[in-house]
Design an enzyme around this catalytic site. Sequence first.
Site, PDB file in Angstrom:
ATOM      1  N   PHE A 107       0.852  -1.188   0.000  1.00 37.92           N
ATOM      2  CA  PHE A 107       0.000   0.000   0.000  1.00 37.92           C
ATOM      3  C   PHE A 107       0.884   1.233   0.000  1.00 37.92           C
ATOM      4  CE2 PHE A 107      -2.389   3.491   1.913  1.00 37.92           C
ATOM      5  CZ  PHE A 107      -3.474   3.526   1.055  1.00 37.92           C
ATOM      6  N   ASP A 115       9.189   2.521   1.583  1.00 34.02           N
ATOM      7  CA  ASP A 115       8.001   3.218   2.069  1.00 34.02           C
ATOM      8  C   ASP A 115       7.910   2.937   3.565  1.00 34.02           C
ATOM      9  OD1 ASP A 115       5.550   4.110   2.859  1.00 34.02           O
ATOM     10  OD2 ASP A 115       4.445   3.279   1.152  1.00 34.02           O
ATOM     11  N   LYS A 142       2.685   9.536   8.387  1.00 38.44           N
ATOM     12  CA  LYS A 142       1.913   9.077   9.555  1.00 38.44           C
ATOM     13  C   LYS A 142       2.404   9.589  10.916  1.00 38.44           C
ATOM     14  CE  LYS A 142      -0.933   5.405   7.841  1.00 38.44           C
ATOM     15  NZ  LYS A 142      -0.605   4.828   6.543  1.00 38.44           N
TER      16      LYS A 142
HETATM   17  C1  LIG Z   1      -0.858   5.182   5.149  1.00 39.00           C
HETATM   18  C2  LIG Z   1       0.185   4.788   4.192  1.00 39.00           C
HETATM   19  C3  LIG Z   1       0.400   5.528   2.996  1.00 39.00           C
HETATM   20  C4  LIG Z   1      -0.481   6.673   2.578  1.00 39.00           C
HETATM   21  O1  LIG Z   1      -0.406   7.747   3.443  1.00 39.00           O
HETATM   22  P1  LIG Z   1      -1.457   8.957   3.292  1.00 39.00           P
HETATM   23  O2  LIG Z   1      -0.966   9.952   4.310  1.00 39.00           O
HETATM   24  O3  LIG Z   1      -2.804   8.415   3.598  1.00 39.00           O
HETATM   25  O4  LIG Z   1      -1.350   9.463   1.913  1.00 39.00           O
HETATM   26  C5  LIG Z   1       1.441   5.130   2.179  1.00 39.00           C
HETATM   27  N1  LIG Z   1       2.229   4.086   2.490  1.00 39.00           N
HETATM   28  C6  LIG Z   1       2.057   3.366   3.616  1.00 39.00           C
HETATM   29  C7  LIG Z   1       2.983   2.234   3.915  1.00 39.00           C
HETATM   30  C8  LIG Z   1       1.024   3.683   4.498  1.00 39.00           C
HETATM   31  O5  LIG Z   1       0.834   2.934   5.598  1.00 39.00           O
END
Ligand SMILES: *Cc1c(COP(=O)(O)O)cnc(C)c1O
Length: 390
Positions: free
Chosen positions: A127, A214, A243
């Site tokens: 994700f 990420d 986050k």
């Molecule tokens: C939550 C998340 C995102 C997206 O972050 P947003 O602030 O909602 O755009 C991207 N990568 C990972 C691994 C995430 O957990």
Amino acid sequence: MSHLMNTYARQPVAFVRGEGVYLWDENGKRYLDAVAGVAVNTLGHGHPGLVKAVAEQAASLIHSSNLYRVKRQEELADRLCDLSGMDKAFFCNSGCEANEAAIKLARLYGHGKGIANPTIIVTEQSFHGRTMATLSATGSRKIQAGFEPLLSGFARVPFNDIVAIRQVASTNQDVVAVLVEPLQGEGGINVAASDYMAELRKICDEFGLLMMLDEVQTGIARTGAWFAFQHSGVMPDVMALAKGLGGGVPIGACLARGEAAEAFKPGNHGSTFGGNPLACAAALATLDAIEKQALRENADKTGDYIRAQLKAMLADTAGVVDIRGQGLMIGIELDRPCGDIVARMRDRGFLVNVTSDKVVRLVPPLIFSQANADELLPPLVEEIRALLAG
Ligand SMILES: *Cc1c(COP(=O)(O)O)cnc(C)c1O
């Protein structure tokens, strides 16, 4: 009728106040928070240091623009590079934007090497966000469906499969980077083999690829290290954060090292709000508190405790597939969909989350103590057993 677009199947509760690991709803009911705004409220709610930093910064300067130097942004870049060993930072407002920056950076890097169609290797169940580029990179049909045409320039491999990455890297001349989560969050708290990062580093070095992580969910002490890659002993070239970085105030960052850190030139990328003084002050206060309160150590210790307790309590419960995670990023995989547990726990005054249908996810604030865990786990285990018995 609500005037909000129908993007979330929202739970019928609204919180009006928070303190530490607890939230209160409109009716004064108290909840123990093991969701933390989805791994965002690093310091819990109402942390005095964070509140003070935000209030003071708001009173002196909220926003000035990246047309000018932003002192707080420079301070935060120094701090993050010092903690991570990276060289440079670009600031934005969210996780998808941090990944967008990484994707653009990788494409620029590829074009710099004369590759006309730069391709990034991504994984299944990943994700990376909801913008067009990041949903194209995401390994979930549910998130992509209806938004075609997707962006090209991604090659997908199974998660935790180093052989598949080598296969693509060695046969596809357009590959310029690999983008992975060190530990998948939304995809079900999927932990990679302990040598996955090191092997990835080797392949990236061998084929001249950028190793891009990420760490939007895993970063900022969530897994018991400042960044999850630090468990591995190798360094990425690019890392996305968001986050937990601002303790609840929106901020994202794309960090880079070496050649990758020099890819962007003026005019290549930007953000109106990114790295504004308010968000940077919040992030600086969050990092300070993590250090002062030894929250990295707490995430490590309390996370291990929770997993050990769950394993003991659920040892002879049929239907529990796996209990896994790292630090305070914990997944309990069941053999069936378990979304109902969220409402049942909420009724009892506990906030938990379910991801990937069958995985109960716990991502509490990093201040979560063993006593908090002892409050949460007995009712959670009861509800898991009730669901599995049904
Ligand atoms: C939550 C998340 C995102 C997206 O972050 P947003 O602030 O909602 O755009 C991207 N990568 C990972 C691994 C995430 O957990």
